[in-house]
Design a protein around this motif. Sequence first.
Motif, PDB file in Angstrom:
ATOM      1  N   LEU A 295      87.483 -10.101  20.324  1.00 42.60           N
ATOM      2  CA  LEU A 295      88.464 -10.924  21.310  1.00 42.60           C
ATOM      3  C   LEU A 295      89.649 -11.534  21.516  1.00 42.60           C
ATOM      4  N   MET A 296      89.860 -11.093  19.295  1.00 46.99           N
ATOM      5  CA  MET A 296      91.775 -11.246  19.239  1.00 46.99           C
ATOM      6  C   MET A 296      92.050  -9.793  19.975  1.00 46.99           C
ATOM      7  N   ALA A 297      91.746  -8.372  19.798  1.00 50.70           N
ATOM      8  CA  ALA A 297      92.461  -7.436  20.534  1.00 50.70           C
ATOM      9  C   ALA A 297      92.758  -7.787  21.995  1.00 50.70           C
ATOM     10  N   VAL A 298      91.478  -8.434  22.542  1.00 49.75           N
ATOM     11  CA  VAL A 298      91.587  -8.968  24.101  1.00 49.75           C
ATOM     12  C   VAL A 298      92.537  -9.577  24.802  1.00 49.75           C
ATOM     13  N   SER A 303      97.817  -5.256  22.623  1.00 52.52           N
ATOM     14  CA  SER A 303      96.861  -3.891  22.338  1.00 52.52           C
ATOM     15  C   SER A 303      96.234  -3.425  23.164  1.00 52.52           C
ATOM     16  N   PHE A 304      95.787  -1.943  23.025  1.00 56.12           N
ATOM     17  CA  PHE A 304      95.295  -0.974  23.681  1.00 56.12           C
ATOM     18  C   PHE A 304      94.075  -1.220  24.391  1.00 56.12           C
ATOM     19  N   THR A 305      93.111  -2.280  23.828  1.00 57.34           N
ATOM     20  CA  THR A 305      92.063  -2.828  24.255  1.00 57.34           C
ATOM     21  C   THR A 305      92.614  -3.897  25.765  1.00 57.34           C
ATOM     22  N   ILE A 379     104.398  -2.605  27.156  1.00 49.97           N
ATOM     23  CA  ILE A 379     104.668  -1.183  26.411  1.00 49.97           C
ATOM     24  C   ILE A 379     106.206  -1.209  25.721  1.00 49.97           C
ATOM     25  N   ALA A 380     107.254  -2.376  26.560  1.00 52.37           N
ATOM     26  CA  ALA A 380     108.791  -2.238  25.851  1.00 52.37           C
ATOM     27  C   ALA A 380     108.455  -3.304  25.046  1.00 52.37           C
ATOM     28  N   SER A 381     107.352  -4.191  24.727  1.00 50.20           N
ATOM     29  CA  SER A 381     107.119  -5.401  23.203  1.00 50.20           C
ATOM     30  C   SER A 381     106.458  -3.917  22.581  1.00 50.20           C
ATOM     31  N   LYS A 382     106.032  -3.156  21.956  1.00 53.26           N
ATOM     32  CA  LYS A 382     105.535  -2.081  21.479  1.00 53.26           C
ATOM     33  C   LYS A 382     106.416  -1.449  21.107  1.00 53.26           C
ATOM     34  N   LEU A 383     107.712  -1.280  21.663  1.00 52.94           N
ATOM     35  CA  LEU A 383     108.833  -0.114  21.575  1.00 52.94           C
ATOM     36  C   LEU A 383     109.668  -1.605  21.003  1.00 52.94           C
ATOM     37  N   GLY A 384     109.966  -2.053  20.554  1.00 53.81           N
ATOM     38  CA  GLY A 384     110.875  -2.858  20.136  1.00 53.81           C
ATOM     39  C   GLY A 384     111.858  -3.745  20.704  1.00 53.81           C
TER      40      GLY A 384
END
Length: 447
Positions: A295-298, A303-305, A379-384
């Motif tokens: 539930l946290m991942a969704v 997250s990837f999930t 994806i942009a957020s993951k890249l900082g």
Amino acid sequence: MKKFFNTLSNIWKIDDLRVRIINTLLFLLIYRIGSFIAIPGVDANAIDSQKTREGILGLLNMFAGGSFSRSSIFALGVMPYISASIVMQLLGIAVPYFQKLQKEGESGRNKINQWTRYLTILITALQAIGYVKSQIPAEAKLFAEPLFTISSIFVLTAGTLFVMWLGEKITDKGIGNGISLIIMVGIIAQLPFGIFSEFTSRISGNGGPIAFLIEIVALVAVVMFTILIVQGTRKIAVQYAKRIVGNKQYGGVRQYIPLKVTAAGVMPIIFAQALMFIPATVASFFPNAASNGFLMAVSDYTSFTHNLIFAILIILFTYFYTAITVNPNQMADDMKKNQGFIPGVKPGATTSEYIDAVISRITLPGSIFLAIVAIIPAIASKLGVNSQFSRFFGGTSLIILVGVVLDTLQQIESHLLMRHYDGLMKTGRIKGRTAIPVAAGTTPPAI
């Protein structure tokens, strides 16, 4: 540059177009001023605007032009109207009574518009109750309960209806679609803050100016990619039989049916987002469930999930919404009535099957492209990239911005061409976009 100034001069020379542009700017100015007027009885200084910057609240705040976080009289914006319009469109597909209204011409459209307004009032009132209870803290309320809640519900409902009225006036007396422009202005209003926040973050040592320039270039590339998706069409050639009426010849020419690659527009992303917000809502009501890893991942939009499920839902909803909005049987019947046919394909059922097969083939890449655009912000957020700036790298906001700008420019170009002026471009013509459908009889906005 000379071509640009000549175009502006030509636009200003056309009286009707000049008046419409001025009217549009004035109506939008009224909307922006109203977005800074706080609800009566609210201490704006006691409102924590930071908690509405993430998740669904951040998305709603973006569409409302920041009014949501400021507890403005326009805090709910036009989203209740969009929701009511979508409900009415779905009812027109599923309920025979509304199907009948859609076929009654102007009187039926007026009745559907009236139902849409009534539903907008109901949805706005319900959302206003939730907004007052959850978004306005007790220390910010200057009136005693229940007077504050009752008065705020009336003010928020009236604010949404006024914004809806502004949108209709822009459509009638301005240029472009009013509801679409109001949403676009709300989104653009957040862009300078996002850029400034990202620039400050990079200059302070997190990557430097080079990283910021790379992000700007990436944003331009994503915008160009989105334009290609919105504009992409598959043309089906249609030949019309030649007819002689008196001394004149009709038909005998080849035309094309333009089938858009993303016929469903932004609606699959909106539906998918609505479902993806459910886990976060469940977690907020049940603290014990919030500790569940899945539930946290969704609930985590980076997250990837979350993004895998989000992309799958977008693809499924694209097929679903295309199926209910594009009717190959009706297209085949209309061609047959007008003595038109697709070369090499028999009229009637065979033509319907052929069109349906083409739509099925182009919907797959269209749905994949929509899914890619929708997950680019994560994806942009993951890249900082800063969360305020990353939202403009894709998703609903970017598709709406691209679609509304193209549609407005196309209308301006139509005015120029009708007066025998050059268009906005030296070569080619600007095509319209796929709008957010609303109730039958209204001009579709773009959310």
